[in-house]
Design an enzyme around this catalytic site. Structure first.
Site, PDB file in Angstrom:
ATOM      1  N   LYS A  41      -0.695 -17.888  -4.817  1.00 26.35           N
ATOM      2  CA  LYS A  41      -0.756 -16.674  -4.281  1.00 26.35           C
ATOM      3  C   LYS A  41       0.839 -16.223  -4.226  1.00 26.35           C
ATOM      4  O   LYS A  41       1.553 -16.914  -4.077  1.00 26.35           O
ATOM      5  CB  LYS A  41      -1.160 -16.958  -2.787  1.00 26.35           C
ATOM      6  N   LYS A  43       2.267 -21.160  -2.556  1.00 21.22           N
ATOM      7  CA  LYS A  43       2.137 -19.637  -1.992  1.00 21.22           C
ATOM      8  C   LYS A  43       3.954 -19.273  -1.859  1.00 21.22           C
ATOM      9  O   LYS A  43       4.513 -20.100  -1.285  1.00 21.22           O
ATOM     10  CB  LYS A  43       1.563 -19.904  -0.618  1.00 21.22           C
TER      11      LYS A  43
HETATM   12  C1  PBG Z   1      -1.291 -16.459   6.798  1.00 22.90           C
HETATM   13  C2  PBG Z   1      -1.589 -15.664   5.435  1.00 22.90           C
HETATM   14  C3  PBG Z   1      -0.919 -14.567   4.775  1.00 22.90           C
HETATM   15  C4  PBG Z   1      -1.812 -14.336   3.660  1.00 22.90           C
HETATM   16  C5  PBG Z   1      -2.902 -15.170   3.665  1.00 22.90           C
HETATM   17  N1  PBG Z   1      -2.935 -16.131   4.924  1.00 22.90           N
HETATM   18  C6  PBG Z   1       0.181 -13.789   5.237  1.00 22.90           C
HETATM   19  C7  PBG Z   1       1.513 -14.499   5.230  1.00 22.90           C
HETATM   20  O1  PBG Z   1       1.744 -15.536   4.816  1.00 22.90           O
HETATM   21  O2  PBG Z   1       2.456 -13.786   5.690  1.00 22.90           O
HETATM   22  C8  PBG Z   1      -1.490 -13.096   2.965  1.00 22.90           C
HETATM   23  C9  PBG Z   1      -2.738 -12.314   2.296  1.00 22.90           C
HETATM   24  C10 PBG Z   1      -2.848 -11.130   1.731  1.00 22.90           C
HETATM   25  O3  PBG Z   1      -1.723 -10.571   1.877  1.00 22.90           O
HETATM   26  O4  PBG Z   1      -3.714 -10.503   1.337  1.00 22.90           O
HETATM   27  N2  PBG Z   1      -0.581 -17.315   6.721  1.00 22.90           N
END
Ligand code: PBG
Length: 332
Positions: free
Chosen positions: A256, A202
């Site tokens: 992601k 991520k």
């Molecule tokens: C929370 C989380 C996020 C997303 C999914 N879980 C945001 C972040 O890490 O700030 C993003 C999902 C999206 O942008 O559609 N930890």
């Protein structure tokens, strides 16, 4: 030249593209409703479908609306839904205690979904940001995002979600050691069947902006997430993270964001051959829907093409805000 390729005109590669029938026969990847996980934003209230301004067409749903929408999604063949709560402002604290409240919004939603739609898999997000006064995924002290203390909190959160009946837990926090700690706690508590889909690779991405609006964490975020989420410039590191999470008991892994990171999807799938998912994140959705809104891109075709690209890059499935419309299109 490729030894199995006879020279032109014996080989005319256009022959296989001549008609829909021929193209169907030689198609290498498929996309079906069964490949989709639908991320949904939930909130308190009744009969509420509250639009998220930066994500046209996406609403925060009260639990009664969630059940109605989830029923429709399940009927279209979507196997799983992923819940993201919009937490009331007064429940966002430095200690994030609401995250493991058995009666919090997410846990009530899990129970309601499993009661009404037992065959629909329920996935959850494990990270503290919807509950944190400062918008971070972990606990913060003196401006530092604490690792081990955060993992302990995330374990409590995971156990509460498993207790409520979640099928798939999605640690999205990027703390070190959380998958192993959650896995051990699940085993210890008798939740041996609960799956972990780890947000393994991520990235610290600016494509999450609209999501942070949707869960109300964006305006609260102090600083950035670069000490725990990955540097977008890195690729080898993604493989280390995936290997690490698998070694700690992840059942599936995720990359992601999605479209800008298809190279990572392909490397992960090739290196490990495990169930690999990608998240077509909020910023990707916002970008595409903005262009659709202007009439600059053909919505139906672009949505299908974008998701097919994930499959071609090796993904077994995709988390996408387009899940329901795609499943509907695939059906008819
Ligand atoms: C929370 C989380 C996020 C997303 C999914 N879980 C945001 C972040 O890490 O700030 C993003 C999902 C999206 O942008 O559609 N930890």
């Amino acid at each position: 030249m490729d030894p199995i390729l006879a020279p032109f005109p014996a080989t005319r590669l256009r022959r296989n593209r001549r008609s829909p029938a021929l193209r169907a026969l030689v198609r290498e990847t498929t996309l079906s409703a069964g490949d989709l996980i639908w991320p949904v934003f939930i909130r308190e209230g009744e009969g509420v479908e509250e639009p998220v301004p930066s994500m046209p067409g996406v609403n925060r749903l009260s639990l009664d609306r969630l059940l109605a929408r989830a029923e429709e999604a399940a009927a279209l063949g979507i196997p799983a839904i992923c819940l993201f709560p919009y937490t009331a402002p007064e429940l966002r604290t430095e200690g994030c205690e609401e995250a493991w409240n058995p009666e919090n919004l997410t846990n009530r939603a899990i129970r309601a979904l499993k009661r009404e739609l037992p065959d629909l898999a329920v996935m959850t997000d494990i990270a503290l940001d919807p509950y944190n006064a400062n918008g971070h995924d972990g606990l913060v002290r003196d401006g530092v995002i604490l690792n081990d203390e955060s993992v302990a909190a995330l374990v409590r959160m995971a156990l509460a979600q498993a207790e409520a009946g979640a099928d798939i837990l999605g640690p999205s926090d990027m703390m070190d050691g959380r998958v192993g700690a959650i896995r051990a706690a699940l085993e210890g508590a008798g939740h041996k069947e609960v799956a972990i889909l780890s947000y393994a690779a991520k990235y610290a991405s600016a494509f999450y902006g609209p999501f942070r609006d949707a869960v109300g964490a964006g305006s609260r975020l102090v600083g950035d997430k670069k000490t725990y989420q990955m540097d977008p410039a890195n690729s080898d590191e993604a493989l280390r993270l995936v290997a690490r999470d698998l070694s700690e008991g992840a059942d599936m892994v995720m990359v992601k964001p999605g479209m800008p990171y298809l190279d990572i999807c392909r490397r992960v799938k090739d290196a490990f051959g495990v169930p690999t998912f990608a998240y077509q994140v909020s910023g990707e959705y916002a970008m595409l829907t903005a262009a659709f809104g202007h009439g600059w891109l053909d919505r139906d075709r672009v949505v299908m093409e974008s998701l097919t690209a994930f499959r071609r890059a090796g993904c077994d499935g995709i988390l996408t805000y387009f899940a329901v419309e795609v499943a509907r299109a695939l059906k008819g």
